[in-house]
Write a protein that holds these residues in place. Structure first.
Motif, PDB file in Angstrom:
ATOM      1  N   TRP A  20      19.274  26.385  -8.947  1.00  0.00           N
ATOM      2  CA  TRP A  20      20.509  27.070  -9.277  1.00  0.00           C
ATOM      3  C   TRP A  20      21.685  26.186  -8.906  1.00  0.00           C
ATOM      4  N   MET A  21      22.681  26.166  -9.765  1.00  0.00           N
ATOM      5  CA  MET A  21      23.855  25.335  -9.532  1.00  0.00           C
ATOM      6  C   MET A  21      24.705  25.915  -8.398  1.00  0.00           C
ATOM      7  N   THR A  22      25.217  25.037  -7.564  1.00  0.00           N
ATOM      8  CA  THR A  22      26.117  25.439  -6.491  1.00  0.00           C
ATOM      9  C   THR A  22      27.359  26.095  -7.098  1.00  0.00           C
ATOM     10  N   PRO A  23      27.822  27.218  -6.544  1.00  0.00           N
ATOM     11  CA  PRO A  23      29.044  27.846  -7.057  1.00  0.00           C
ATOM     12  C   PRO A  23      30.207  26.848  -7.058  1.00  0.00           C
ATOM     13  N   SER A  28      33.522  22.450  -4.862  1.00  0.00           N
ATOM     14  CA  SER A  28      34.772  21.683  -4.877  1.00  0.00           C
ATOM     15  C   SER A  28      34.989  20.907  -3.573  1.00  0.00           C
ATOM     16  N   PHE A  29      34.399  21.364  -2.483  1.00  0.00           N
ATOM     17  CA  PHE A  29      34.522  20.644  -1.214  1.00  0.00           C
ATOM     18  C   PHE A  29      33.796  19.308  -1.245  1.00  0.00           C
ATOM     19  N   PHE A  30      32.878  19.146  -2.186  1.00  0.00           N
ATOM     20  CA  PHE A  30      32.058  17.941  -2.256  1.00  0.00           C
ATOM     21  C   PHE A  30      32.338  17.129  -3.518  1.00  0.00           C
ATOM     22  N   ALA A  31      33.522  17.308  -4.089  1.00  0.00           N
ATOM     23  CA  ALA A  31      33.898  16.570  -5.300  1.00  0.00           C
ATOM     24  C   ALA A  31      33.816  15.073  -5.047  1.00  0.00           C
ATOM     25  N   GLY A  32      33.171  14.371  -5.963  1.00  0.00           N
ATOM     26  CA  GLY A  32      33.046  12.918  -5.853  1.00  0.00           C
ATOM     27  C   GLY A  32      31.873  12.449  -5.017  1.00  0.00           C
ATOM     28  N   TRP A  33      31.142  13.367  -4.386  1.00  0.00           N
ATOM     29  CA  TRP A  33      29.987  12.989  -3.580  1.00  0.00           C
ATOM     30  C   TRP A  33      28.776  12.788  -4.491  1.00  0.00           C
ATOM     31  N   ASP A  34      27.868  11.932  -4.098  1.00  0.00           N
ATOM     32  CA  ASP A  34      26.605  11.768  -4.804  1.00  0.00           C
ATOM     33  C   ASP A  34      25.856  13.098  -4.745  1.00  0.00           C
ATOM     34  N   ASP A  35      25.172  13.465  -5.809  1.00  0.00           N
ATOM     35  CA  ASP A  35      24.392  14.702  -5.845  1.00  0.00           C
ATOM     36  C   ASP A  35      23.035  14.399  -6.464  1.00  0.00           C
ATOM     37  N   TYR A  54      25.897  15.045  -1.224  1.00  0.00           N
ATOM     38  CA  TYR A  54      25.728  16.495  -1.164  1.00  0.00           C
ATOM     39  C   TYR A  54      24.453  16.829  -1.936  1.00  0.00           C
ATOM     40  N   CYS A  55      23.566  17.622  -1.349  1.00  0.00           N
ATOM     41  CA  CYS A  55      22.278  17.920  -1.977  1.00  0.00           C
ATOM     42  C   CYS A  55      21.976  19.416  -1.911  1.00  0.00           C
ATOM     43  N   VAL A  79      25.026  13.030   4.948  1.00  0.00           N
ATOM     44  CA  VAL A  79      24.392  13.964   4.021  1.00  0.00           C
ATOM     45  C   VAL A  79      24.760  15.397   4.390  1.00  0.00           C
ATOM     46  N   ALA A  80      25.114  16.179   3.372  1.00  0.00           N
ATOM     47  CA  ALA A  80      25.287  17.628   3.495  1.00  0.00           C
ATOM     48  C   ALA A  80      24.287  18.271   2.550  1.00  0.00           C
ATOM     49  N   MET A  81      23.602  19.312   3.031  1.00  0.00           N
ATOM     50  CA  MET A  81      22.609  20.007   2.210  1.00  0.00           C
ATOM     51  C   MET A  81      22.873  21.509   2.231  1.00  0.00           C
ATOM     52  N   LEU A  82      22.702  22.137   1.076  1.00  0.00           N
ATOM     53  CA  LEU A  82      22.756  23.591   0.982  1.00  0.00           C
ATOM     54  C   LEU A  82      21.320  24.086   0.917  1.00  0.00           C
TER      55      LEU A  82
END
Length: 132
Positions: A20-23, A28-35, A54-55, A79-82
């Motif tokens: 599922w796509m992140t809301p 928006s907090f991770f704009a420009g980050w690698d995903d 951001y993953c 790295v930030a992960m949801l």
């Protein structure tokens, strides 16, 4: 490598899935980050991640993504992960042992593909541990 998230956000899910796509407001907090976990893109488990990353991995299979995130952190990538909030799992233990920071998401995230999640989420941060 940054992506055009608007293009990806327009993709609709045609079958039941846990990809599922992140809301958008959250993302928006991770704009420009690698995903590396964007559905339909490159296999993020097989490539190096850029700093910062951001993953949002598939919730049914977080363990390989968590192991990759820890390895990338040791390589010097932030790295930030949801993830699903589930402290009873092996992957949670591995993150804890790697020195991750856990930030609980209060309330349930709402995904465009199916409404609110039926579980709690957590944002996990792995600081740089090495120099790439």
């Amino acid at each position: 490598m940054p992506h055009d998230r608007d293009e990806v956000a327009a993709v609709s899910m045609t079958k039941p899935s846990d990809e599922w796509m992140t809301p958008a407001d959250f993302l928006s907090f991770f704009a420009g980050w690698d995903d590396p976990a964007l559905p339909g893109r490159t296999n993020g488990l097989m490539r190096a991640w850029s700093d910062p990353t951001y993953c949002n991995p598939p919730y049914s299979q977080p363990l390989p993504w968590v192991k990759k995130a820890i390895a990338e952190s040791q390589r010097g990538v932030r790295v930030a992960m949801l993830l699903r909030h589930d402290s009873s799992t092996e992957w949670w233990r591995l993150l804890h042992e790697a020195g991750a920071y856990f930030l609980a998401v209060i309330g349930r995230l709402h995904f465009s593909e199916g409404g609110p999640a039926n579980f709690a989420s957590v944002l996990v941060f792995l600081p740089r541990r090495g120099r790439g």
